[in-house]
Design a protein around this motif. Structure first.
Motif, PDB file in Angstrom:
ATOM      1  N   GLY A 107      54.981  13.395  70.312  1.00 34.89           N
ATOM      2  CA  GLY A 107      54.061  13.140  71.412  1.00 34.89           C
ATOM      3  C   GLY A 107      53.032  12.083  71.104  1.00 34.89           C
ATOM      4  O   GLY A 107      52.315  11.636  71.993  1.00 34.89           O
ATOM      5  N   SER A 138      49.156  14.925  76.890  1.00 41.45           N
ATOM      6  CA  SER A 138      50.387  14.230  77.276  1.00 41.45           C
ATOM      7  C   SER A 138      50.086  13.232  78.382  1.00 41.45           C
ATOM      8  O   SER A 138      49.168  13.421  79.187  1.00 41.45           O
ATOM      9  CB  SER A 138      51.457  15.225  77.739  1.00 41.45           C
ATOM     10  N   THR A 150      55.285  11.796  77.659  1.00 40.21           N
ATOM     11  CA  THR A 150      55.229  11.568  76.213  1.00 40.21           C
ATOM     12  C   THR A 150      55.383  12.863  75.419  1.00 40.21           C
ATOM     13  O   THR A 150      55.752  12.830  74.250  1.00 40.21           O
ATOM     14  CB  THR A 150      53.898  10.908  75.820  1.00 40.21           C
ATOM     15  N   PHE A 155      57.939   9.810  68.573  1.00 40.88           N
ATOM     16  CA  PHE A 155      57.580   8.427  68.299  1.00 40.88           C
ATOM     17  C   PHE A 155      57.762   8.120  66.822  1.00 40.88           C
ATOM     18  O   PHE A 155      57.744   9.025  65.971  1.00 40.88           O
ATOM     19  CB  PHE A 155      56.137   8.162  68.714  1.00 40.88           C
ATOM     20  N   LEU A 177      57.686   2.476  74.661  1.00 41.50           N
ATOM     21  CA  LEU A 177      56.315   2.895  74.918  1.00 41.50           C
ATOM     22  C   LEU A 177      55.592   2.897  73.588  1.00 41.50           C
ATOM     23  O   LEU A 177      56.107   3.416  72.586  1.00 41.50           O
ATOM     24  CB  LEU A 177      56.275   4.304  75.526  1.00 41.50           C
ATOM     25  N   LEU A 193      47.613   2.080  75.286  1.00 43.57           N
ATOM     26  CA  LEU A 193      48.916   2.573  75.715  1.00 43.57           C
ATOM     27  C   LEU A 193      49.615   1.453  76.478  1.00 43.57           C
ATOM     28  O   LEU A 193      49.081   0.952  77.479  1.00 43.57           O
ATOM     29  CB  LEU A 193      48.737   3.804  76.602  1.00 43.57           C
TER      30      LEU A 193
END
Length: 635
Positions: A107, A138, A150, A155, A177, A193
């Protein structure tokens, strides 16, 4: 201060105290409320589960969206670097001398925040603001076929140093992302972001991202009840000013009426704050649910927010996070680190009271407090010195008020003589007129005796707001007190007793005893200047005045020892000042001075000034009206 004024103050206090007691739920009501909350939470959880199941078919993750674009080349759509290591999430630590943050690739969010240099309630060297699932965050984006969250992505961290890291969720064809984190020199974490190459997946007509932020706010201090009063979900309006959800009642999905630029999950001395560069839209849904004593938690917070997001990836979404202490000066300094060019007023996290009391605290108390703490003086001594300074500043007015009361005391025999023929109930108006006439003759103001209470009340209320929010008192000991920021028990027990709790606080007992003694002193002084039936009525009222300190015990037993100690010291010095003035006032000389003033005013009425002149004018006006009424009656 006359009888009616005293009755007014007593009734106001009685109403406030009675309302607070009446408004407090019983143990049975609390149990019923808790059961109701559990049933509601269970029903809500089941509804959310059904909703998630219903939306599963039409909600797409990033992998599904890529599959729709015919570019997915493996089972989950990510590049081949997905390894066994990612199953539980990689941990990345960002740290400086003030803060240590643990981030997870699951996340790409902060899962643990440790604030350094502040002992926790178990005497550990640092405070853990939250950890694990206590805080969850999130970001949800709108795609052409559903949503991308997310929370459902893992990640990969890169560009990692002690202060920076970039988390990237990447597909095999380069769509990604990315969340980049930069930790400042103290408590501020800057976040960007960005979506790259995802224009074919994201809905081009939606330029917002939905943020779901939750925290189970942990208890950090010894006194659950007291700390819970200062744990609030607070937010700042983009146009200025702060607001907050109720500290005591449950609030679920309360909407904001206008744009906000930050939301804070706040407890008494520490906060987690999310700040948006482009504001959070109006209509954000905020939730605060008080937790049960003994659970280790104060509140369940949730903020469902919406802010700017560019689906083309040209402009990043920027957020700042503050994880740190609620220190007025520190918050003003840290605010300067934010890159958004806004007047965030983060210092409002330290509540200083309503406007009048905020002014006293903002422009006097804080400056004096900072100056004294600069000498590394014990905090108990600091509170004593602040009390002395306040007494010194207000002494001229207190002395003037006392002298007015002393004048009324020495004039009492003359008042008795002037009003002895008006002791019947129907003659009370004439009696008041006779008294006003005597006061006017000698230039005495009967209202000045109320000034000590009126002078001290704003200061007392200002300190009531300042002391519980002063983090400098946290963990500081003085005499028998281990921690000035919480209660100082002389005895504790496991059972919660209604109105008392599970302990007896020594400073609260001292404050209440001092209050009783001070009430005895002031009531005696008031009784010495009362005339006729007023003195008899005062005997009945004094029991009400003695009852108030008893009520204060039930109110302040849970409060911080620092606040109770301040009130105790303040009452002690007030009593000492009154005692000194009483001993240094010569009643015979004072009466002789009043007689001289009376003779001078009698010979030269134009020299009457101020209230004495107004009283004289009122008396003459009343006499003129009485003569006219008598003349009309004769006709």
């Amino acid at each position: 201060m006359d009888k009616n004024t005293i009755i007014g103050f007593v009734l106001i206090a009685a109403v406030l105290i009675g309302f607070s007691m009446w408004n407090q739920p019983s143990d049975e009501e609390l149990k019923k409320q808790q059961q109701k909350e559990l049933l509601e939470k269970k029903a809500q959880a089941e509804a959310e589960q059904k909703k998630k199941q219903a939306e599963t078919k039409k909600t797409t993750t990033l992998q599904d969206a890529v599959a729709d674009s015919a570019v997915q080349q493996n089972e989950n759509g990510f590049a081949a670097q997905q390894t066994e290591q990612n199953i539980t999430g990689q941990k990345v630590i960002l740290k400086n001398s003030k803060l240590e943050l643990t981030l997870t690739s699951e996340g790409a969010v902060v899962e643990k925040a440790v604030i350094k240099g502040f002992k926790d309630r178990n005497n550990n060297p640092d405070v853990t603001l939250f950890k694990g699932k206590d805080q969850q965050l999130s970001y949800t984006f709108t795609s052409k076929n559903g949503y991308i969250s997310t929370a459902e992505l893992r990640f990969t961290p890169s560009e990692q140093t002690d202060s920076t890291v970039t988390f990237t969720a990447k597909t095999t064809d380069g769509k990604q992302l990315a969340l980049r984190y930069l930790l400042g020199k103290d408590y501020m974490l800057h976040t960007t972001l960005t979506a790259t190459g995802m224009a074919s997946i994201l809905n081009p007509n939606v330029n917002t991202v939905d943020i779901n932020w939750e925290e189970r706010c942990a208890q950090q201090e010894k006194g659950f009840t007291f700390e819970n009063r200062y744990a609030t979900l607070t937010y700042h309006k983009a146009k200025g000013g702060t607001d907050y959800l109720s500290e005591t009642s449950e609030k679920i999905d309360e909407p904001t009426e206008e744009k906000t630029d930050w939301v804070a999950f706040k407890n008494q001395f520490f906060s987690a704050v999310m700040i948006a560069k482009n504001d959070f839209h109006s209509g954000a849904l905020l939730t605060s649910i008080p937790q049960e004593k003994g659970s280790g938690y104060l509140k369940q917070y949730q903020a469902r927010l919406k802010t700017f997001f560019d689906p083309t990836g040209k402009i990043p979404t920027e957020l700042d996070f503050y994880y740190g202490p609620n220190d007025f000066r520190l918050l003003k300094q840290v605010e300067a680190e934010n890159r958004f060019g806004k007047d965030l007023e983060l210092q409002r996290l330290v509540y200083l009271g309503w406007p009048l009391f905020r002014i006293i605290n903002r422009w006097f108390t804080i400056y004096v407090f900072d100056w004294l703490t600069g000498f590394n003086i014990n905090m108990g001594i600091v509170l004593i010195i602040i009390t002395l300074l306040l007494k010194l500043i207000t002494y001229p007015l207190v002395k003037k008020s006392y002298m007015s009361s002393a004048k009324m005391r020495v004039l009492k025999p003359k008042l008795d003589a002037a009003t002895k023929e008006f002791d019947k109930p129907e003659d009370q108006m004439k009696k008041q007129q006779a008294m006003m006439s005597e006061y006017a003759k000698y230039g005495v103001s009967p209202l000045s005796g109320c000034l000590p209470m009126l002078i001290q009340m704003p200061i007392w209320i200002a300190m009531f707001n300042f002391v519980p929010n002063a983090i400098q008192l946290r963990g500081e000991s003085f005499l028998w007190i281990d921690d000035l920021s919480t209660y100082d028990p002389i005895i504790e027990w496991n059972t919660n007793i209604w109105l008392i709790g599970d302990h007896l606080s020594l400073t609260c007992i001292l404050f209440c005893v001092a209050n009783v003694l001070y009430s005895v002193m002031t009531m005696r002084q008031q009784r010495d200047q009362m005339v006729g039936q007023q003195a008899e009525q005062m005997k009945m009222m004094q029991w009400m005045m003695y009852f108030m300190p008893v009520m204060f015990f039930f109110m302040f037993n849970d409060y911080s020892s620092g606040l109770n100690f301040y009130y105790f010291v303040s009452l002690f010095f007030s009593a000492a000042i009154m005692f000194m003035l009483r001993k240094t006032t010569n009643d015979e000389k004072l009466l002789a001075t009043l007689e001289a003033n009376y003779k001078e005013a009698k010979n030269n009425p134009q020299k009457l000034k101020g209230l004495a002149a107004r009283l004289q004018a009122m008396q003459e006006q009343q006499q003129e009206m009485q003569r006219k009424r008598e003349q009309l009656g004769k006709k």
